[in-house]
Design a protein around this motif. Structure first.
Motif, PDB file in Angstrom:
ATOM      1  N   LYS A   4     -14.486  -3.075   2.667  1.00  0.00           N
ATOM      2  CA  LYS A   4     -13.811  -3.566   1.474  1.00  0.00           C
ATOM      3  C   LYS A   4     -14.786  -3.628   0.314  1.00  0.00           C
ATOM      4  O   LYS A   4     -15.965  -3.962   0.489  1.00  0.00           O
ATOM      5  CB  LYS A   4     -13.218  -4.951   1.735  1.00  0.00           C
ATOM      6  N   ARG A  26     -11.466  -2.733   6.211  1.00  0.00           N
ATOM      7  CA  ARG A  26     -10.031  -2.457   6.191  1.00  0.00           C
ATOM      8  C   ARG A  26      -9.774  -1.289   7.131  1.00  0.00           C
ATOM      9  O   ARG A  26     -10.512  -0.305   7.141  1.00  0.00           O
ATOM     10  CB  ARG A  26      -9.568  -2.105   4.780  1.00  0.00           C
ATOM     11  N   GLN A  49      -3.028 -11.188   2.385  1.00  0.00           N
ATOM     12  CA  GLN A  49      -4.124 -10.609   3.163  1.00  0.00           C
ATOM     13  C   GLN A  49      -3.577  -9.884   4.395  1.00  0.00           C
ATOM     14  O   GLN A  49      -2.703 -10.379   5.095  1.00  0.00           O
ATOM     15  CB  GLN A  49      -5.093 -11.705   3.610  1.00  0.00           C
ATOM     16  N   LYS A  50      -4.087  -8.684   4.618  1.00  0.00           N
ATOM     17  CA  LYS A  50      -3.729  -7.880   5.787  1.00  0.00           C
ATOM     18  C   LYS A  50      -2.218  -7.674   5.890  1.00  0.00           C
ATOM     19  O   LYS A  50      -1.657  -7.699   6.988  1.00  0.00           O
ATOM     20  CB  LYS A  50      -4.278  -8.516   7.063  1.00  0.00           C
ATOM     21  N   ASP A  96      -1.113  -4.895   8.117  1.00  0.00           N
ATOM     22  CA  ASP A  96      -1.389  -5.149   9.529  1.00  0.00           C
ATOM     23  C   ASP A  96      -0.429  -6.159  10.140  1.00  0.00           C
ATOM     24  O   ASP A  96      -0.371  -6.278  11.367  1.00  0.00           O
ATOM     25  CB  ASP A  96      -2.817  -5.674   9.713  1.00  0.00           C
TER      26      ASP A  96
END
Length: 305
Positions: free
Chosen positions: A74, A81, A145-146, A149
Motif C-alpha cells: 500500500k 493489498r 477497509q478491505k 475482501d
C-alpha cells in the motif's frame, strides 16, 4: 427458429460479444493468470481460444480457474493489498458478463458515483467535491477497509438478481465469487466472501452493492445531504457540525439490515473540520470508534476556500 435453438446452447451468448470482450481485455493489457498465458500467447490460437470460451459459456459449462493473488504494498505504508489476476480467458468471460450487467445497471446508478464508470473518473469526483466545499463547511471522509475482501456474497447475488433476468449472468457471478485464490506460495485459499480486486467483473459488482448499501440509503435517509463516492471511498458534505454528527452516528450504527452487514464492522473512522482548519474529530467520538470497530482510514478533510 432462433439462433439459440439452432446452436443447441443453453444460453444465448453471441460470438460477437466474446470478440468484443477480447478487444477490451487486449486494450487493458494485464499480466498472465495462474496458467502463465499472456495475451500474446493467447492470440497465437485466437480463433480456437475464443470459441472455447463461447462454447463453454453458452452451454453453461464454463468453470473459472483459480485467481492468481499478487501482493501489492500500500502506498501509505499500511501493509499489503491483495490483487487478484484472472487468466486471460477468464478476464474475457468476465467481461462478457460485466458488459451485459453494466448495460442494465448504469441507468440506475447514482449521479455521484464515480468509480469504474463510463465517462467518469476520480478527477470528476474531486472537482465536484471542491465545488460543494464552497457551499458547506463540514465534510465526512469515509473509507471501507478491505472492502473487496469482505463484501458479503449473498447481498451481491441478491443485487445482481434484482437487475437481470438472465440466469447465466447470475450463474457465472456466483462461480466467480467462489473461485479460490492461488497464493504466491502456490497454495489455494478458499473464500467465503469478497470479490477479487483486479478482476473484470468486480468493479460493477462493487458499484452495484454500494449503490444499495450506501448511495440509495443516503438518498433516502438524508435526501438533502450531498456526497461523492469513488467505489469504497466517499466524502459527505454537511452544513453544520450537528448535521455531520447525525450522519456519522447513522453510518456508525448501520440503520438498515443491508448496511448493518458491513457498516458496523468495516466502515472507517470519520472526521470533519471547519473551514477555519481547526479540526475536531467526529470519528473518535462515534459509537463505532468507541467499540473499536472503525477499521478504515481515519483522516480529516478541510474545505478549500
Amino acid at each position: 427458429m432462433s439462433e439459440l435453438k439452432l446452436s443447441g446452447k443453453s444460453f444465448e451468448i453471441s460470438k460477437r460479444e466474446v470478440w468484443d470482450a477480447f478487444e477490451r481485455v487486449k486494450a487493458n493489457k494485464g499480466a498472465p493468470g495462474v496458467d502463465g498465458c499472456s495475451i500474446e500467447e493467447f492470440e497465437k490460437d485466437l480463433k480456437n481460444n475464443l470459441y472455447k470460451i463461447w462454447n463453454r459459456m453458452s452451454s453453461g459449462s464454463y468453470l473459472p480457474p483459480p485467481v492468481r493473488a499478487v501482493e501489492i504494498p500500500k502506498s501509505h505504508g499500511g501493509g499489503i493489498r491483495i490483487l487478484g489476476v484472472p487468466t486471460v480467458s477468464d478476464r474475457i468471460a468476465q467481461t462478457v458478463v460485466a458488459r451485459r450487467l453494466e448495460a442494465r445497471v448504469e441507468p440506475i446508478f447514482h449521479p455521484d458515483s464515480y468509480g469504474y464508470r463510463p465517462g467518469r473518473s476520480a478527477l470528476h469526483a474531486v472537482e465536484t467535491c471542491r465545488r460543494r466545499c464552497w457551499k458547506t463547511d463540514w465534510v465526512i471522509d469515509l473509507d471501507i477497509q478491505k472492502f473487496f475482501d469482505s463484501v458479503p456474497w449473498d447481498l451481491v447475488v441478491k443485487a445482481v438478481e434484482a437487475n437481470t433476468d438472465l440466469p447465466w449472468v447470475v450463474l457465472y457471478v456466483k462461480r466467480w465469487l467462489q473461485a479460490p485464490l492461488r497464493l504466491p506460495d502456490g497454495t489455494l485459499q478458499q473464500r467465503d466472501r469478497g470479490t477479487p480486486q483486479g478482476s473484470a467483473v468486480s468493479p460493477v459488482l462493487a458499484n452495484l452493492f454500494l449503490h444499495y448499501a450506501f448511495d440509495s440509503w443516503m438518498a433516502r435517509r438524508f435526501p438533502g445531504v450531498t456526497f461523492e463516492r469513488y467505489v469504497d471511498d466517499a466524502v459527505v458534505h454537511c452544513v453544520s457540525e450537528a448535521q455531520a454528527r447525525l450522519v456519522v452516528a447513522a453510518i456508525a450504527c448501520g440503520c438498515t439490515p443491508t448496511r448493518r452487514r458491513w457498516c458496523t464492522a468495516r466502515t472507517g473512522n470519520v472526521a470533519a473540520r471547519t473551514s477555519t482548519r481547526r479540526s475536531r474529530s467526529l470519528g473518535s467520538r462515534s459509537s463505532s470508534a468507541e467499540r473499536g470497530t472503525g477499521t478504515g482510514r481515519s483522516s480529516a478533510v478541510s474545505c478549500p476556500r
